[in-house]
Scaffold this active site. Structure first.
Site, PDB file in Angstrom:
ATOM      1  N   TRP A  85      -6.392  -2.614   2.065  1.00  0.00           N
ATOM      2  CA  TRP A  85      -6.810  -1.562   2.885  1.00  0.00           C
ATOM      3  C   TRP A  85      -7.356  -2.013   4.182  1.00  0.00           C
ATOM      4  CZ3 TRP A  85      -6.316   3.562   3.093  1.00  0.00           C
ATOM      5  CH2 TRP A  85      -5.888   4.434   1.600  1.00  0.00           C
TER       6      TRP A  85
ATOM      7  N   TRP B  22     -14.215   6.519  13.588  1.00  0.00           N
ATOM      8  CA  TRP B  22     -13.599   7.374  12.581  1.00  0.00           C
ATOM      9  C   TRP B  22     -14.047   8.722  12.190  1.00  0.00           C
ATOM     10  CZ3 TRP B  22     -10.074   4.390  10.414  1.00  0.00           C
ATOM     11  CH2 TRP B  22     -10.323   3.004  10.426  1.00  0.00           C
TER      12      TRP B  22
ATOM     13  N   TRP C 223      -0.039 -13.357  -2.297  1.00  0.00           N
ATOM     14  CA  TRP C 223      -0.937 -12.445  -1.692  1.00  0.00           C
ATOM     15  C   TRP C 223      -2.084 -12.149  -2.614  1.00  0.00           C
ATOM     16  CZ3 TRP C 223      -1.384 -10.876   3.128  1.00  0.00           C
ATOM     17  CH2 TRP C 223      -0.358 -10.987   3.925  1.00  0.00           C
TER      18      TRP C 223
ATOM     19  N   GLU D 117       4.676 -13.022  -3.069  1.00  0.00           N
ATOM     20  CA  GLU D 117       4.011 -11.948  -3.399  1.00  0.00           C
ATOM     21  C   GLU D 117       2.685 -12.245  -4.344  1.00  0.00           C
ATOM     22  OE1 GLU D 117       4.211  -9.238  -1.738  1.00  0.00           O
ATOM     23  OE2 GLU D 117       6.066 -10.060  -0.843  1.00  0.00           O
TER      24      GLU D 117
ATOM     25  N   TRP E 104     -11.136   3.829   6.094  1.00  0.00           N
ATOM     26  CA  TRP E 104     -10.498   2.862   5.188  1.00  0.00           C
ATOM     27  C   TRP E 104     -11.362   2.997   3.774  1.00  0.00           C
ATOM     28  CZ3 TRP E 104     -12.543  -1.343   3.090  1.00  0.00           C
ATOM     29  CH2 TRP E 104     -13.211  -2.234   3.953  1.00  0.00           C
TER      30      TRP E 104
ATOM     31  N   ASN F 106       4.394  -0.548  -3.640  1.00  0.00           N
ATOM     32  CA  ASN F 106       3.771  -1.219  -2.456  1.00  0.00           C
ATOM     33  C   ASN F 106       4.074  -0.579  -1.144  1.00  0.00           C
ATOM     34  OD1 ASN F 106       2.083  -3.279  -1.420  1.00  0.00           O
ATOM     35  ND2 ASN F 106       4.186  -3.934  -0.810  1.00  0.00           N
TER      36      ASN F 106
HETATM   37  P1  FAD Z   1       5.440  -6.967  -7.355  1.00  0.00           P
HETATM   38  O1  FAD Z   1       6.075  -6.821  -6.179  1.00  0.00           O
HETATM   39  O2  FAD Z   1       6.259  -7.620  -8.679  1.00  0.00           O
HETATM   40  O3  FAD Z   1       4.525  -8.379  -7.160  1.00  0.00           O
HETATM   41  C1  FAD Z   1       4.080  -9.072  -8.209  1.00  0.00           C
HETATM   42  C2  FAD Z   1       2.482  -9.237  -8.070  1.00  0.00           C
HETATM   43  O4  FAD Z   1       2.094  -9.893  -6.784  1.00  0.00           O
HETATM   44  C3  FAD Z   1       1.554  -7.743  -8.271  1.00  0.00           C
HETATM   45  O5  FAD Z   1       1.643  -7.603  -9.515  1.00  0.00           O
HETATM   46  C4  FAD Z   1       0.294  -8.095  -7.624  1.00  0.00           C
HETATM   47  O6  FAD Z   1      -0.579  -8.855  -8.470  1.00  0.00           O
HETATM   48  C5  FAD Z   1       0.782  -9.234  -6.477  1.00  0.00           C
HETATM   49  N1  FAD Z   1       1.203  -8.649  -5.274  1.00  0.00           N
HETATM   50  C6  FAD Z   1       2.243  -7.980  -4.678  1.00  0.00           C
HETATM   51  N2  FAD Z   1       1.840  -7.592  -3.530  1.00  0.00           N
HETATM   52  C7  FAD Z   1       0.731  -7.597  -3.101  1.00  0.00           C
HETATM   53  C8  FAD Z   1      -0.027  -7.337  -2.069  1.00  0.00           C
HETATM   54  N3  FAD Z   1       0.387  -7.067  -1.103  1.00  0.00           N
HETATM   55  N4  FAD Z   1      -1.363  -7.814  -1.980  1.00  0.00           N
HETATM   56  C9  FAD Z   1      -1.772  -8.474  -3.154  1.00  0.00           C
HETATM   57  N5  FAD Z   1      -1.052  -8.673  -4.150  1.00  0.00           N
HETATM   58  C10 FAD Z   1       0.260  -8.443  -4.331  1.00  0.00           C
HETATM   59  N6  FAD Z   1      -2.562  -4.559  -5.878  1.00  0.00           N
HETATM   60  C11 FAD Z   1      -3.357  -4.410  -6.918  1.00  0.00           C
HETATM   61  O7  FAD Z   1      -2.962  -5.417  -7.863  1.00  0.00           O
HETATM   62  N7  FAD Z   1      -4.593  -3.786  -7.145  1.00  0.00           N
HETATM   63  C12 FAD Z   1      -4.970  -2.991  -6.104  1.00  0.00           C
HETATM   64  O8  FAD Z   1      -5.756  -2.276  -6.230  1.00  0.00           O
HETATM   65  C13 FAD Z   1      -3.959  -2.769  -4.774  1.00  0.00           C
HETATM   66  N8  FAD Z   1      -4.420  -1.852  -3.805  1.00  0.00           N
HETATM   67  C14 FAD Z   1      -3.543  -1.620  -2.930  1.00  0.00           C
HETATM   68  C15 FAD Z   1      -3.945  -1.101  -1.599  1.00  0.00           C
HETATM   69  C16 FAD Z   1      -3.223  -0.906  -0.812  1.00  0.00           C
HETATM   70  C17 FAD Z   1      -3.414   0.265   0.366  1.00  0.00           C
HETATM   71  C18 FAD Z   1      -2.037  -1.518  -0.550  1.00  0.00           C
HETATM   72  C19 FAD Z   1      -1.234  -1.327   0.655  1.00  0.00           C
HETATM   73  C20 FAD Z   1      -1.628  -2.530  -1.742  1.00  0.00           C
HETATM   74  C21 FAD Z   1      -2.483  -2.758  -2.590  1.00  0.00           C
HETATM   75  N9  FAD Z   1      -2.156  -3.673  -3.634  1.00  0.00           N
HETATM   76  C22 FAD Z   1      -3.011  -3.658  -4.632  1.00  0.00           C
HETATM   77  C23 FAD Z   1      -1.044  -4.503  -3.658  1.00  0.00           C
HETATM   78  C24 FAD Z   1       0.428  -3.984  -3.899  1.00  0.00           C
HETATM   79  O9  FAD Z   1       0.652  -2.920  -3.504  1.00  0.00           O
HETATM   80  C25 FAD Z   1       0.553  -4.202  -5.544  1.00  0.00           C
HETATM   81  O10 FAD Z   1      -0.242  -5.375  -6.066  1.00  0.00           O
HETATM   82  C26 FAD Z   1       1.925  -3.832  -6.122  1.00  0.00           C
HETATM   83  O11 FAD Z   1       2.397  -2.611  -5.644  1.00  0.00           O
HETATM   84  C27 FAD Z   1       1.868  -3.826  -7.668  1.00  0.00           C
HETATM   85  O12 FAD Z   1       3.269  -3.824  -7.916  1.00  0.00           O
HETATM   86  P2  FAD Z   1       4.061  -4.918  -8.749  1.00  0.00           P
HETATM   87  O13 FAD Z   1       3.345  -5.446  -9.753  1.00  0.00           O
HETATM   88  O14 FAD Z   1       5.423  -4.348  -9.190  1.00  0.00           O
HETATM   89  O15 FAD Z   1       4.314  -5.763  -7.488  1.00  0.00           O
END
Ligand code: FAD
Length: 479
Positions: free
Chosen positions: A385, A309, A281, A278, A362, A344
Site C-alpha cells: 500500500w 487526504w 519482494w 517476486e 491508504w 497483483n
Molecule cells: P506470484 O506472482 O505467484 O508470486 C509468488 C509470491 O511472491 C507471492 O505469493 C508473494 O508471496 C510474493 N510476491 C509476489 N508479488 C509480490 C509483491 N508485489 N510484494 C510482496 N510479495 C510479493 N501480498 C501478500 O502476500 N499479502 C498481502 O496482504 C498483500 N497485499 C497487497 C496489497 C497491495 C495494495 C498490493 C499492490 C499488493 C499486495 N500483495 C500482497 C502483493 C501481491 O499482490 C501478492 O503477493 C500476489 O498477488 C499474490 O499472488 P501470487 O501468489 O499468485 O503471486
C-alpha cells in the site's frame, strides 16, 4: 519423575515439512506438545478471510500431526500469558518456535523468552519463513536496504540460509497426558449468517498438501510466468500467497523446487528468476517491517504525514463494494469479495484509484484488504500500500497515476476478467467495456445497460481527479 515435555508453538508456520522448530523438538527425544494460540485483538489479529483460512489450515495441521502420533492443542488469548501458563501446567522443559518479524511480535517473543529462560526453561528459535533473517541482508556500510534492486542483488548472491530441507517427522512422542485444548469449532472462525465465504472452497485448498499441490501445478506451467503474470484473466501466477501467509510451505522449499526444475530443463532460467524475484519482494517487505514498527500506520516517507487526504465514506464504500462505475476497479474488488484474493496487477490499479483518484488515506485500503484477503500479510500488505501511495521506501513516484481505462485495455484486452466479475456489462463490445460511460447510447441500449441504473456512472471524473491528486502532491512538495 515424569519426563519434561517440549512445546512447539506454531504461529505462521502451519506445516510439518521443512519446519525447523518442529524438527528440533521432534529430535530432542522429549515428548512433544504442539500448540497454536489464537490472538484475539490488536492490529495483527486475523481478519475475516484469514480466519476462514485458519480454520481449514488448523484442521489440516491437526490431522497431519495425528498421523504422526501427536495432536494439536488449541488455546486462545494473550500469547505471552497463554504460553507461560501452558509451560507451568505441563512442566515443559523447552519451548521451540520459528521467528516472527513484526515488531509487536518480536516484543512478545522477546519478553516470553526472557521470562522462560529465567525459570530455567530453554527456548530455541529458528528462521522458518524467510530465505534470510532481515538482519543478514545488509548494505556495504551495514545499513538496511531501502531500495529493492540492490537488496535483491545482495540476497540473490547469498541465496537461502539453508540448502537442506527438513523432512516432516513421521513419529512424535506424545506427552503422558495431553493438556486441555479448545474445540476448534468453538472459535467460530468461519462466517455463518451470512456465509460470505461460501465460494472460497471452490478456489482454495488450505493446508500443507494444498500448498505442495499448488506449487507443483504452477511449476508445470511456469514457462509463461514472465509474459503472462500481469494478465489477470490468465491464471499465470502461482496463487501461493495464502499458503505462504500461513506458512503452509517454506520459501526455502520453493527455492529448491524451482532450481530443481531448472536443472531438469523443465523451467527456463528467465522464468525461474522472475518468479524468485517476486518472492524477493516478500523478503524485502519483511525487511521493511522489521525496521519500521509503524509501517501499517505511518508513512515511511515522513513528508507524507502532511498529505491532504480526503474523508469520503460514500466513495470508500462504493470502492469496497466494487460499485465505482470503473469496470477494472469493480472487477478487482468483487474478485476480492468472492474469492478472498485479487490479482497483483489489479491490486495496484484499485489501490491507486483509492489513494490517488479518490485521495482516500491508504491505511483505509490497507485495513479493508487486511480483513478481506486470505493472504493478508503483516509485511506485504502495508509495504505494498505504501508503494502504491508513494510514501514507501522504494515506491512508485506519487505523480505516476494509473489510468484504470488504459490499464484495463492493456492487461485485460479481451475483457474476460471484467466480464467474469462485472457480468452486468458483459454484453458491451471490447472497445467500450473498460469505459462504458463513453459508449454511444445505441451500443449501451443494445447491451441492455442503463448507466446509473444497471451499472453506476463513474463516482469520480478520472481526468479531473488525476489533476487534483497532482495538485495535492505539488502542495505537499512546496509546504
Ligand atoms: P506470484 O506472482 O505467484 O508470486 C509468488 C509470491 O511472491 C507471492 O505469493 C508473494 O508471496 C510474493 N510476491 C509476489 N508479488 C509480490 C509483491 N508485489 N510484494 C510482496 N510479495 C510479493 N501480498 C501478500 O502476500 N499479502 C498481502 O496482504 C498483500 N497485499 C497487497 C496489497 C497491495 C495494495 C498490493 C499492490 C499488493 C499486495 N500483495 C500482497 C502483493 C501481491 O499482490 C501478492 O503477493 C500476489 O498477488 C499474490 O499472488 P501470487 O501468489 O499468485 O503471486
Amino acid at each position: 519423575m515424569p519426563e519434561k515435555p517440549a512445546i512447539v508453538w506454531f504461529r505462521a508456520d502451519l506445516r510439518l515439512g521443512d519446519n525447523p522448530a518442529l524438527d528440533a523438538a521432534a529430535r530432542s527425544d522429549s515428548p512433544v506438545i504442539p500448540v497454536f494460540v489464537l490472538p484475539c485483538d490488536g492490529l495483527l489479529a486475523p481478519g475475516g478471510a484469514q480466519r476462514w483460512w485458519l480454520h481449514h489450515s488448523l484442521l489440516a495441521l491437526k490431522s497431519h500431526l495425528e498421523k504422526a502420533g501427536s495432536s494439536l492443542v488449541l488455546l486462545k488469548g494473550d500469547e505471552r500469558a497463554v504460553i507461560a501458563d501452558l509451560v507451568e501446567r505441563t512442566g515443559a522443559g523447552a519451548v521451540y518456535w520459528n521467528r516472527r518479524y513484526a515488531p509487536q511480535h518480536i516484543e512478545t517473543d522477546r519478553a516470553l523468552k526472557q521470562m522462560l529462560t529465567a525459570s530455567a526453561v530453554s527456548v530455541e528459535t529458528f528462521n522458518g519463513s524467510l530465505w534470510r533473517d532481515p538482519w543478514e541482508v545488509k548494505t556495504k556500510s551495514g545499513g538496511d536496504y531501502r531500495v529493492f534492486k540492490p537488496f535483491w542483488k545482495s540476497l540473490r548472491a547469498k541465496g537461502p540460509a539453508r540448502a537442506r530441507l527438513f523432512s516432516a517427522p513421521s513419529k512424535m512422542r506424545p506427552p503422558s497426558q495431553w493438556p486441555k485444548s479448545d474445540d476448534l469449532s468453538s472459535w467460530r472462525l468461519t462466517p455463518e449468517s451470512p456465509d460470505w465465504a461460501h465460494e472460497f472452497a471452490d478456489h482454495w485448498a488450505p493446508g500443507e498438501e494444498g500448498a505442495a499441490k499448488r506449487l507443483e501445478t504452477f511449476l508445470d506451467d511456469a514457462n509463461c510466468y514472465a509474459n503472462e503474470r500481469d494478465m489477470p484473466a490468465m491464471d499465470a501466477t502461482s496463487r501461493l500467497s495464502p499458503h505462504l501467509a500461513h506458512g503452509e510451505i517454506s520459501v526455502t522449499e520453493i527455492w529448491c523446487r524451482v532450481r530443481a526444475r531448472v536443472d531438469l530443463g523443465e523451467l527456463s532460467s528467465a522464468n525461474a528468476e522472475k518468479f524468485l524475484s517476486e518472492l524477493a519482494w516478500r523478503e524485502f517487505s519483511y525487511n521493511l517491517l522489521f525496521h519500521n514498527s509503524e509501517i501499517a500506520r505511518a508513512p515511511l516517507r515522513k513528508e507524507f504525514e502532511r498529505f491532504d487526504w480526503r474523508e469520503d465514506d460514500k466513495s470508500f464504500n462504493a470502492w469496497a463494494r466494487g460499485m465505482t462505475g470503473v469496470p477494472i476497479v469493480d472487477a478487482g474488488l468483487r474478485q476480492l469479495w468472492r474469492t478472498g484474493w485479487m490479482h497483483n496487477r489489479v491490486r495496484m490499479i484499485v489501490a491507486s484509484f483509492l489513494v490517488k483518484n479518490l485521495l482516500i488515506h491508504w491505511t483505509k485500503g490497507e485495513r479493508w484488504f487486511w480483513d478481506s484477503l486470505v493472504d493478508a500479510d503483516a509485511a506485504n500488505n502495508p509495504a505494498s500500500w505504501q508503494w502504491v501511495a508513494g510514501s514507501g521506501a522504494d515506491a512508485a513516484p506519487y505523480f505516476r497515476i494509473f489510468n484504470p481505462v488504459s490499464q484495463g485495455e492493456k492487461h485485460d484486452p479481451e475483457a474476460d476478467y471484467v466480464r467474469e466479475f462485472v457480468p452486468e456489462i458483459a454484453a458491451l463490445p471490447n472497445k467500450w467495456i473498460h469505459k462504458p460511460w463513453s459508449a454511444p447510447d445505441e451500443i449501451l441500449s443494445n447491451s441492455h445497460i442503463v448507466l446509473g441504473k444497471t451499472y453506476p456512472f463513474p463516482i469520480v471524473d478520472l481526468h479531473g481527479s488525476r489533476q487534483r491528486a497532482l495538485d495535492a502532491y505539488q502542495k505537499l512538495k512546496q509546504s
